[in-house]
Write a protein that holds these residues in place. Structure first.
Motif, mmCIF file in Angstrom:
data_model
loop_
_atom_site.group_PDB
_atom_site.id
_atom_site.type_symbol
_atom_site.label_atom_id
_atom_site.label_comp_id
_atom_site.label_asym_id
_atom_site.label_seq_id
_atom_site.Cartn_x
_atom_site.Cartn_y
_atom_site.Cartn_z
ATOM 1 N N GLY A 7 -17.771 10.665 21.963
ATOM 2 C CA GLY A 7 -17.932 9.850 23.151
ATOM 3 C C GLY A 7 -18.168 8.389 22.859
ATOM 4 N N GLY A 8 -18.439 8.022 21.617
ATOM 5 C CA GLY A 8 -18.731 6.643 21.229
ATOM 6 C C GLY A 8 -17.563 5.716 21.327
ATOM 7 N N GLY A 9 -16.795 5.508 20.254
ATOM 8 C CA GLY A 9 -15.906 4.380 20.225
ATOM 9 C C GLY A 9 -14.436 4.617 20.361
ATOM 10 N N GLY A 10 -13.887 5.787 20.270
ATOM 11 C CA GLY A 10 -12.458 5.916 20.080
ATOM 12 C C GLY A 10 -11.611 6.054 21.313
ATOM 13 N N GLY A 11 -12.136 5.838 22.509
ATOM 14 C CA GLY A 11 -11.313 6.035 23.687
ATOM 15 C C GLY A 11 -11.188 7.514 23.966
ATOM 16 N N GLY A 12 -10.208 7.895 24.774
ATOM 17 C CA GLY A 12 -10.047 9.289 25.129
ATOM 18 C C GLY A 12 -9.222 10.039 24.112
ATOM 19 N N PHE A 58 -8.693 -3.778 -3.491
ATOM 20 C CA PHE A 58 -9.504 -3.275 -2.377
ATOM 21 C C PHE A 58 -9.404 -1.764 -2.309
ATOM 22 N N THR A 59 -10.343 -1.176 -1.578
ATOM 23 C CA THR A 59 -10.310 0.238 -1.252
ATOM 24 C C THR A 59 -10.796 0.387 0.187
ATOM 25 N N LEU A 60 -10.296 1.398 0.870
ATOM 26 C CA LEU A 60 -10.643 1.656 2.273
ATOM 27 C C LEU A 60 -11.157 3.083 2.417
ATOM 28 N N GLU A 61 -12.045 3.280 3.386
ATOM 29 C CA GLU A 61 -12.562 4.609 3.690
ATOM 30 C C GLU A 61 -12.725 4.732 5.199
ATOM 31 N N ARG A 62 -12.485 5.935 5.693
ATOM 32 C CA ARG A 62 -12.669 6.220 7.126
ATOM 33 C C ARG A 62 -12.901 7.722 7.268
ATOM 34 N N PHE A 63 -13.903 8.080 8.074
ATOM 35 C CA PHE A 63 -14.085 9.489 8.403
ATOM 36 C C PHE A 63 -14.781 9.616 9.740
ATOM 37 N N VAL A 64 -14.751 10.822 10.268
ATOM 38 C CA VAL A 64 -15.418 11.145 11.523
ATOM 39 C C VAL A 64 -16.559 12.086 11.189
ATOM 40 N N ASN A 65 -17.785 11.719 11.637
ATOM 41 C CA ASN A 65 -18.896 12.652 11.442
ATOM 42 C C ASN A 65 -19.390 13.122 12.803
ATOM 43 N N GLU A 66 -20.165 14.148 12.788
ATOM 44 C CA GLU A 66 -20.604 14.792 14.033
ATOM 45 C C GLU A 66 -21.676 13.995 14.775
ATOM 46 N N VAL A 67 -22.338 13.061 14.091
ATOM 47 C CA VAL A 67 -23.442 12.332 14.705
ATOM 48 C C VAL A 67 -22.988 10.998 15.269
ATOM 49 N N ASN A 68 -22.347 10.178 14.437
ATOM 50 C CA ASN A 68 -22.022 8.808 14.848
ATOM 51 C C ASN A 68 -20.552 8.554 15.110
ATOM 52 N N VAL A 70 -16.776 7.674 14.420
ATOM 53 C CA VAL A 70 -15.948 7.078 13.372
ATOM 54 C C VAL A 70 -16.775 6.131 12.494
ATOM 55 N N TRP A 71 -16.614 6.282 11.191
ATOM 56 C CA TRP A 71 -17.245 5.454 10.166
ATOM 57 C C TRP A 71 -16.113 4.863 9.333
ATOM 58 N N GLN A 72 -16.095 3.532 9.150
ATOM 59 C CA GLN A 72 -15.016 2.848 8.446
ATOM 60 C C GLN A 72 -15.599 1.884 7.424
ATOM 61 N N GLU A 73 -14.896 1.692 6.295
ATOM 62 C CA GLU A 73 -15.383 0.771 5.278
ATOM 63 C C GLU A 73 -14.210 0.130 4.551
ATOM 64 N N GLU A 88 -19.157 1.262 12.341
ATOM 65 C CA GLU A 88 -19.608 2.611 12.669
ATOM 66 C C GLU A 88 -19.903 2.717 14.159
ATOM 67 N N ASP A 89 -19.470 3.814 14.764
ATOM 68 C CA ASP A 89 -19.783 4.051 16.169
ATOM 69 C C ASP A 89 -21.287 4.237 16.339
ATOM 70 N N VAL A 90 -21.787 3.767 17.463
ATOM 71 C CA VAL A 90 -23.210 3.868 17.784
ATOM 72 C C VAL A 90 -23.446 5.175 18.543
ATOM 73 N N PRO A 91 -24.482 5.942 18.183
ATOM 74 C CA PRO A 91 -24.774 7.175 18.921
ATOM 75 C C PRO A 91 -25.017 6.877 20.404
#
Length: 194
Positions: A7-12, A58-68, A70-73, A88-91
């Motif tokens: 429900g945080g940042g990614g739209g529908g 450079f290196t990139l990282e992205r994952f989806v966790n159950e708490v926050n 999308v997390w990106q770096e 990072e999406d805010v709870p």
């Protein structure tokens, strides 16, 4: 395969569990646009610090966790600095729907005291070796902030930056690019800065 949208940042809709591969892109902006959910936010923050400096790797990282959500770096080396962007999406309890944090950190390469790279290798029946995963750490001379209140219980330890890729999380191309990034940082550690 997809995971339910946060429900945080990614739209529908659903967020993909496997993100596009950024490893074929040699320039940072193209890789970020192919891989990150919020490339404009990342590039605005990074370009404000780069100010024309060459991106050597450079290196990139992205994952989806159950708490926050999308997390990106993004981690960049320009030869004298490590420039790190993290989004990072805010709870839901910490802000309105769609809120995220955008953080920037600049670390002089001169503060990197050690570079470690561990690869997990497998051998197929014909004897050919492949890299299944890679874990990279950059040990810094600064101390880890730790958890407030734990100072009396734990001895201070050095801060470290950690990166990892596997065949399932990133694939062979991203494993190779992370190893290339680790070798780049290792090649400039201990050298006089320009």
């Amino acid at each position: 395969m997809s995971r339910p949208a946060y429900g945080g940042g990614g739209g529908g809709g659903d967020l993909p569990a496997v993100f596009p591969d950024w490893s074929p892109y040699q320039d940072l902006e193209s890789a970020a646009r192919a891989y990150l959910r919020d490339p404009d936010v990342a590039m605005e923050a990074l370009n404000g610090v780069l100010r024309g400096a060459s991106v050597l790797g450079f290196t990139l990282e992205r994952f989806v966790n159950e708490v926050n959500g999308v997390w990106q770096e993004v981690a960049i080396c320009d030869g004298s600095r490590l420039i790190l962007w993290h989004g990072e999406d805010v709870p839901p309890d910490d802000g309105p729907a769609g809120s995220m944090t955008s953080s920037l950190r600049v670390v002089p390469v001169s503060t990197v005291s050690e570079v470690g790279c561990r690869r997990r290798l497998s051998r197929n029946p014909t004897g050919q070796i492949r890299v299944d995963s890679i874990d990279v750490y950059l040990l810094l001379s600064s101390l880890d902030e730790g958890v407030p209140g734990d100072e009396a219980q734990l001895p201070p330890r050095h801060d470290a930056l950690r990166f990892g890729k596997t065949l399932d999380d990133g694939g062979a191309g991203q494993i190779a690019r992370l190893e290339e990034f680790a070798r780049l940082v290792a090649s400039v550690v201990g050298r006089p800065t320009l």
